[in-house]
Scaffold this motif. Structure first.
Motif, PDB file in Angstrom:
ATOM      1  N   SER A   1      13.980   8.945  14.503  1.00  0.00           N
ATOM      2  CA  SER A   1      12.959   8.120  13.871  1.00  0.00           C
ATOM      3  C   SER A   1      12.950   6.733  14.510  1.00  0.00           C
ATOM      4  CB  SER A   1      13.230   7.998  12.370  1.00  0.00           C
ATOM      5  OG  SER A   1      14.467   7.342  12.139  1.00  0.00           O
TER       6      SER A   1
ATOM      7  N   PHE B   1       9.262   3.834   8.224  1.00  0.00           N
ATOM      8  CA  PHE B   1       8.432   4.603   7.305  1.00  0.00           C
ATOM      9  C   PHE B   1       9.271   5.215   6.193  1.00  0.00           C
ATOM     10  CE2 PHE B   1       6.980   8.709   5.767  1.00  0.00           C
ATOM     11  CZ  PHE B   1       5.790   8.319   5.172  1.00  0.00           C
ATOM     12  N   HIS B   2       8.761   5.094   4.986  1.00  0.00           N
ATOM     13  CA  HIS B   2       9.325   5.786   3.821  1.00  0.00           C
ATOM     14  C   HIS B   2       8.203   5.861   2.793  1.00  0.00           C
ATOM     15  CE1 HIS B   2      11.725   6.675   0.248  1.00  0.00           C
ATOM     16  NE2 HIS B   2      12.647   7.107   1.089  1.00  0.00           N
TER      17      HIS B   2
ATOM     18  N   PHE C   1       2.098   1.285   5.625  1.00  0.00           N
ATOM     19  CA  PHE C   1       3.049   2.394   5.670  1.00  0.00           C
ATOM     20  C   PHE C   1       2.617   3.570   4.800  1.00  0.00           C
ATOM     21  CE2 PHE C   1       5.817  -0.953   7.384  1.00  0.00           C
ATOM     22  CZ  PHE C   1       6.163  -0.315   8.565  1.00  0.00           C
TER      23      PHE C   1
ATOM     24  N   GLU D   1      -5.171   1.770  10.828  1.00  0.00           N
ATOM     25  CA  GLU D   1      -4.203   0.680  10.898  1.00  0.00           C
ATOM     26  C   GLU D   1      -4.435  -0.104  12.178  1.00  0.00           C
ATOM     27  OE1 GLU D   1      -1.928  -2.183  10.629  1.00  0.00           O
ATOM     28  OE2 GLU D   1      -1.986  -0.852   8.875  1.00  0.00           O
TER      29      GLU D   1
ATOM     30  N   THR E   1       4.291   4.500  11.354  1.00  0.00           N
ATOM     31  CA  THR E   1       3.824   5.316  10.234  1.00  0.00           C
ATOM     32  C   THR E   1       3.491   6.726  10.680  1.00  0.00           C
ATOM     33  OG1 THR E   1       2.953   3.368   9.101  1.00  0.00           O
ATOM     34  CG2 THR E   1       2.106   5.501   8.398  1.00  0.00           C
ATOM     35  N   SER E   2       2.767   6.852  11.781  1.00  0.00           N
ATOM     36  CA  SER E   2       2.391   8.177  12.279  1.00  0.00           C
ATOM     37  C   SER E   2       3.614   9.019  12.617  1.00  0.00           C
ATOM     38  CB  SER E   2       1.500   8.028  13.513  1.00  0.00           C
ATOM     39  OG  SER E   2       1.175   9.291  14.050  1.00  0.00           O
TER      40      SER E   2
ATOM     41  N   GLY F   1       6.689   8.501  11.619  1.00  0.00           N
ATOM     42  CA  GLY F   1       7.486   8.702  10.411  1.00  0.00           C
ATOM     43  C   GLY F   1       6.937   9.814   9.544  1.00  0.00           C
ATOM     44  N   MET F   2       5.611   9.873   9.406  1.00  0.00           N
ATOM     45  CA  MET F   2       5.000  10.936   8.614  1.00  0.00           C
ATOM     46  C   MET F   2       5.234  12.306   9.225  1.00  0.00           C
ATOM     47  SD  MET F   2       1.373   9.337   7.272  1.00  0.00           S
ATOM     48  CE  MET F   2       1.331   8.261   5.840  1.00  0.00           C
TER      49      MET F   2
END
Length: 260
Positions: free
Chosen positions: A58, A70-71, A109, A130, A139-140, A142-143
């Motif tokens: 990550s 990201f969370h 996020f 974004e 974010t991308s 992380g998702m």
């Protein structure tokens, strides 16, 4: 030009190096060797404010104000509350229904987009714009990699489409009445005093205020509603024509609603 370099964790794992190389290519930033250097030293050596760190599959962005990664954060609790019939102020303001298409113009996020994705379901669509390349990237990625604890959260996250774009430009490319809801959550003109946890985000976020031209474009593009989130005492609602205000009576955050 992004004022950022990318590196790996201190152990320089091969997987982390591959991730760092991918980030350097995607973002057009310099990849540097960590050599166990503290972040402060790297920032000084390369004259940057931020260091993107690839570690354990990550990314974390190290800023002078703190770390960003990201969370799903509060979206998990909010989805649980919706499932228990307690509702959600944002979902209510957007008047979300299954199958709707939502354009979130200020993804960050993604907590609001994740909640919207859960409500509109598999037949719906959530597009998150974004403007910050760094935030969009974190974010991308992380998702894609986040392992949720339940199917509903997992599915909601995976359905969010992340696009690195300025909503002022993106809205102009869309046909009339092409989405159900357009949502704005710009950086508050007067930040809440107890929102210190988002201080690292402020250092890389887009601070431009929402303008009436974008609101008018949103009204052209949306079929159902245009909604803006702001400080409950904000004068932005009146300035931009959001005459209907929704949200909790004692909440520090409210939602301006334009019905179409």
């Amino acid at each position: 030009m992004i004022n950022t370099i990318v590196t790996t964790d201190r152990k320089n794992h091969s997987d982390s190096l591959k991730l760092a190389q991918m980030a350097a290519e995607r973002l057009g930033i310099k990849l540097v060797k960590r050599n166990r250097e503290p972040m402060e030293n790297l920032r000084e050596m390369y004259g940057v404010d931020n260091v993107l760190v690839a570690k354990r599959g990550s990314f974390t962005l190290d800023t002078p104000e703190g770390e960003l990664f990201f969370h799903p954060n509060m979206s998990q609790l909010r989805i649980k509350n919706i499932r228990m019939g307690e509702g959600d102020h944002m979902a209510n303001a957007l008047d979300l229904q299954e199958g709707m298409t939502v354009l979130d113009c200020t993804l960050g996020f993604g907590a609001d987009s994740i909640v919207a994705s859960f409500v509109v379901g598999e037949g719906g669509q959530v597009i998150g714009l974004e403007a910050s390349p760094l935030i969009a990237f974190i974010t991308s990625e992380g998702m894609k990699k986040f392992l949720a604890t339940n199917y509903e959260l997992h599915s909601a996250i995976k359905r969010v489409q992340v696009i690195n774009a300025d909503y002022n430009e993106y809205l102009q490319t869309l046909p009339d009445n092409s989405v159900d809801v357009v949502y704005f959550d710009p950086m508050f003109r007067h930040p809440l005093r107890d929102s210190h946890n988002i201080n690292p985000l402020r250092s890389v976020a887009d601070h431009r205020p929402l303008e009436l031209t974008a609101v008018n474009e949103a009204k052209r593009v949306a079929r159902h509603r245009v909604v803006m989130k702001e400080n409950s005492r904000s004068l932005e609602f009146a300035r931009l024509g959001f005459n209907e205000i929704a949200g909790g009576k004692h909440s520090k955050v409210h939602y301006g609603v334009i019905r179409l």
